[in-house]
Design a protein around this motif. Structure first.
Motif, short mmCIF file in Angstrom:
data_model
loop_
_atom_site.label_atom_id
_atom_site.label_comp_id
_atom_site.label_asym_id
_atom_site.label_seq_id
_atom_site.Cartn_x
_atom_site.Cartn_y
_atom_site.Cartn_z
N SER A 1 8.41 -1.13 0.52
CA SER A 1 9.73 -2.10 0.72
C SER A 1 10.44 -1.48 -1.18
CB SER A 1 9.87 -3.40 1.23
OG SER A 1 9.56 -3.32 2.08
N LEU A 2 9.39 -2.12 -1.67
CA LEU A 2 9.75 -1.47 -3.49
C LEU A 2 9.94 -0.13 -4.20
CD1 LEU A 2 10.40 -3.26 -6.21
CD2 LEU A 2 7.84 -2.34 -6.63
N ALA A 3 9.14 0.69 -2.89
CA ALA A 3 9.63 2.31 -3.74
C ALA A 3 10.68 2.33 -3.23
CB ALA A 3 8.55 2.72 -2.85
N ALA A 4 10.80 2.32 -1.09
CA ALA A 4 12.73 2.89 -0.62
C ALA A 4 13.43 1.45 -1.06
CB ALA A 4 12.13 1.98 0.85
N GLU A 5 13.15 0.53 -2.11
CA GLU A 5 14.78 0.63 -2.58
C GLU A 5 14.83 0.77 -4.00
OE1 GLU A 5 14.57 -3.56 -5.75
OE2 GLU A 5 14.12 -3.87 -4.07
N GLN A 6 13.73 1.18 -4.99
CA GLN A 6 13.69 1.89 -6.24
C GLN A 6 13.47 3.62 -5.87
OE1 GLN A 6 10.57 0.60 -7.95
NE2 GLN A 6 11.62 -1.68 -8.17
N GLY A 7 13.90 4.29 -4.50
CA GLY A 7 13.48 5.53 -4.67
C GLY A 7 12.48 6.09 -4.87
N ARG A 8 11.45 5.72 -4.59
CA ARG A 8 10.27 6.06 -5.74
C ARG A 8 9.01 6.68 -4.33
NH1 ARG A 8 7.83 3.68 -9.76
NH2 ARG A 8 8.59 1.82 -9.74
N ALA A 9 8.22 7.19 -4.28
CA ALA A 9 7.09 8.10 -3.18
C ALA A 9 5.73 6.88 -3.54
CB ALA A 9 6.89 9.64 -3.46
N CYS A 10 5.50 6.63 -2.18
CA CYS A 10 5.17 5.69 -1.21
C CYS A 10 3.88 6.00 -1.20
CB CYS A 10 5.13 4.33 -1.33
SG CYS A 10 4.46 2.46 -1.00
N LEU A 11 2.52 6.25 -0.76
CA LEU A 11 1.46 6.48 0.09
C LEU A 11 0.25 5.20 0.24
CD1 LEU A 11 -1.57 7.74 0.58
CD2 LEU A 11 0.65 8.93 1.01
N ARG A 12 0.35 5.08 1.17
CA ARG A 12 -0.78 3.54 1.91
C ARG A 12 -2.05 4.71 3.13
NH1 ARG A 12 2.53 -0.59 5.17
NH2 ARG A 12 4.19 0.95 5.69
N PHE A 13 -3.14 4.45 3.06
CA PHE A 13 -4.12 4.92 4.38
C PHE A 13 -4.67 3.69 4.82
CE2 PHE A 13 -6.85 5.47 0.28
CZ PHE A 13 -7.96 6.00 0.70
N ASP A 14 -5.49 3.82 5.61
CA ASP A 14 -6.45 3.25 6.17
C ASP A 14 -8.07 4.20 5.82
OD1 ASP A 14 -5.23 1.02 7.18
OD2 ASP A 14 -4.81 1.69 8.90
N TYR A 15 -9.02 4.04 5.29
CA TYR A 15 -10.17 4.00 4.97
C TYR A 15 -10.86 4.57 6.82
CZ TYR A 15 -9.67 1.38 0.33
OH TYR A 15 -9.61 0.73 -0.83
N SER A 16 -11.66 5.05 6.58
CA SER A 16 -12.63 5.26 7.68
C SER A 16 -12.75 3.26 7.89
CB SER A 16 -13.59 5.44 7.56
OG SER A 16 -14.27 5.78 6.83
N GLY A 17 -13.01 3.44 9.65
CA GLY A 17 -13.05 2.31 10.42
C GLY A 17 -13.00 0.89 10.26
N HIS A 18 -10.95 0.92 9.54
CA HIS A 18 -10.35 0.44 8.66
C HIS A 18 -9.29 0.44 9.27
CE1 HIS A 18 -12.85 -0.85 5.70
NE2 HIS A 18 -12.12 -1.04 5.50
N GLY A 19 -7.97 -0.24 9.79
CA GLY A 19 -7.19 -0.51 10.11
C GLY A 19 -6.97 0.50 11.85
N GLU A 20 -5.77 1.87 11.46
CA GLU A 20 -5.67 2.61 12.34
C GLU A 20 -6.34 4.02 12.71
OE1 GLU A 20 -1.62 2.97 12.89
OE2 GLU A 20 -1.73 1.90 11.45
N SER A 21 -7.33 4.11 11.04
CA SER A 21 -8.35 5.15 11.08
C SER A 21 -9.17 5.38 12.08
CB SER A 21 -8.70 4.98 9.42
OG SER A 21 -8.34 5.33 8.97
N GLU A 22 -9.73 6.41 12.18
CA GLU A 22 -11.20 6.73 12.97
C GLU A 22 -12.55 6.93 12.36
OE1 GLU A 22 -9.16 9.93 15.67
OE2 GLU A 22 -10.96 10.54 14.78
N GLY A 23 -13.70 6.15 12.84
CA GLY A 23 -15.29 5.95 11.91
C GLY A 23 -15.50 4.50 12.56
N ALA A 24 -16.53 4.38 11.94
CA ALA A 24 -17.05 2.71 12.85
C ALA A 24 -17.30 2.54 11.63
CB ALA A 24 -18.93 3.23 13.15
N PHE A 25 -16.58 1.21 11.38
CA PHE A 25 -16.98 0.53 9.86
C PHE A 25 -18.64 -0.34 9.57
CE2 PHE A 25 -17.89 -3.53 7.57
CZ PHE A 25 -16.83 -3.88 6.73
N GLY A 26 -19.34 0.11 10.28
CA GLY A 26 -20.96 -0.57 10.27
C GLY A 26 -21.25 0.77 9.26
N GLU A 27 -20.64 2.52 9.29
CA GLU A 27 -21.14 3.64 9.34
C GLU A 27 -20.87 4.37 7.96
OE1 GLU A 27 -20.11 5.99 12.43
OE2 GLU A 27 -21.73 5.15 13.37
N ALA A 28 -19.38 3.32 7.08
CA ALA A 28 -19.04 3.95 5.78
C ALA A 28 -19.66 2.92 4.53
CB ALA A 28 -17.06 3.09 6.31
#
Length: 264
Positions: A53-80
């Motif tokens: 939201s801050l990036a949108a307000e200030q016009g800057r880029a923002c990149l966020r991601f999920d590590y494998s085994g987290h959130g919406e990413s693939e992969g098994a948590f216990g293998e990372a």
């Protein structure tokens, strides 16, 4: 409407990593924001959403991601491991961001941020780092914060069986703690010598944090001897630091780097 995740692969056959990217508006010179979440957290948490939201307000880029085994990413948590998650962060950073970035690392993300900086330094890419905000940075947490708290029978089970399932509690479902996680954590440990971020650092740390005690953050300040480092101790702050006043402190830390960038 919730923005759907896009996906990125670090290599053929590797887990697909979910990410959310906000492009900068034209002619915006501010550094982008690169979010690194914590252990078992995801890119749609309160702080990550605030950052977008801050990036949108200030016009800057923002990149966020999920590590494998987290959130919406693939992969098994216990293998990372920490090393794998750092390699994923490095690949995402290089492929999906452009120009100087302010890296914001929360909890485990603070450790990953510093390992990312070390990897960038090895290839002469430190100009990509405009600054670093570390929120309750859990540097070396596997060895320094988790392992000492485990009962001896649990340590023996991890060494013997390769993993131990931490039971579910009020904070969430159970998950495995693996021998590989601890062994890799030791290989990637940072304490014991000087730590470099290769950019200015701001640390936000709650003094009521039960997971990362504030002296742990002070030890990091002492280890960052060659980088300009400031720390804000929030007396009643917990580990999440997601209250409105905590998010205001995060915004101030980011904008301070903007001022430093303009002054160069």
């Amino acid at each position: 409407m919730t923005q759907p995740a896009a996906f990125f692969q670090t290599a053929a056959g590797a887990p697909r990593l979910a990410y959310l990217a906000r492009p900068a508006k034209a002619k915006i010179a501010r550094p982008g924001l690169f979010w690194l979440g914590g252990f078992r957290s995801d890119m749609r948490g309160t702080k990550a959403e605030f950052l977008d939201s801050l990036a949108a307000e200030q016009g800057r880029a923002c990149l966020r991601f999920d590590y494998s085994g987290h959130g919406e990413s693939e992969g098994a948590f216990g293998e990372a491991t920490i090393g794998l998650w750092t390699a994923q962060a490095l690949a995402v950073f290089r492929a999906l961001t452009q120009g100087p970035q302010i890296v914001v690392g929360s909890s485990m993300g603070g450790w990953v941020a510093l390992l990312l900086a070390r990897a960038l330094a090895h290839t002469g890419e430190t100009e990509r780092l405009a600054g670093m905000v570390l929120i309750a940075p859990a540097v070396d947490f596997t060895e320094e914060l988790i392992w000492p708290q485990l009962p001896e029978p649990v340590r023996q089970a991890i060494a013997r069986d390769g993993a131990w399932m931490r039971p579910a509690n009020a904070y969430g479902e159970g998950y495995p703690l693996t021998r590989a996680l601890f062994e890799d954590g030791r290989r990637n440990s940072l304490f014991g010598g000087e730590i470099r971020a290769f950019c200015p650092v701001t640390i936000l740390q709650g003094m009521a944090d039960p997971d990362v005690p504030w002296p742990h953050a002070m030890r990091l300040v002492e280890s960052l001897a060659s980088d300009p480092t400031t720390i804000t101790l929030i007396k009643d702050g917990d580990h999440r630091l997601s209250r409105p006043q905590d998010l205001a402190a995060l915004k101030q830390a980011i904008e301070r780097f903007d001022d430093e960038t303009k002054a160069k």
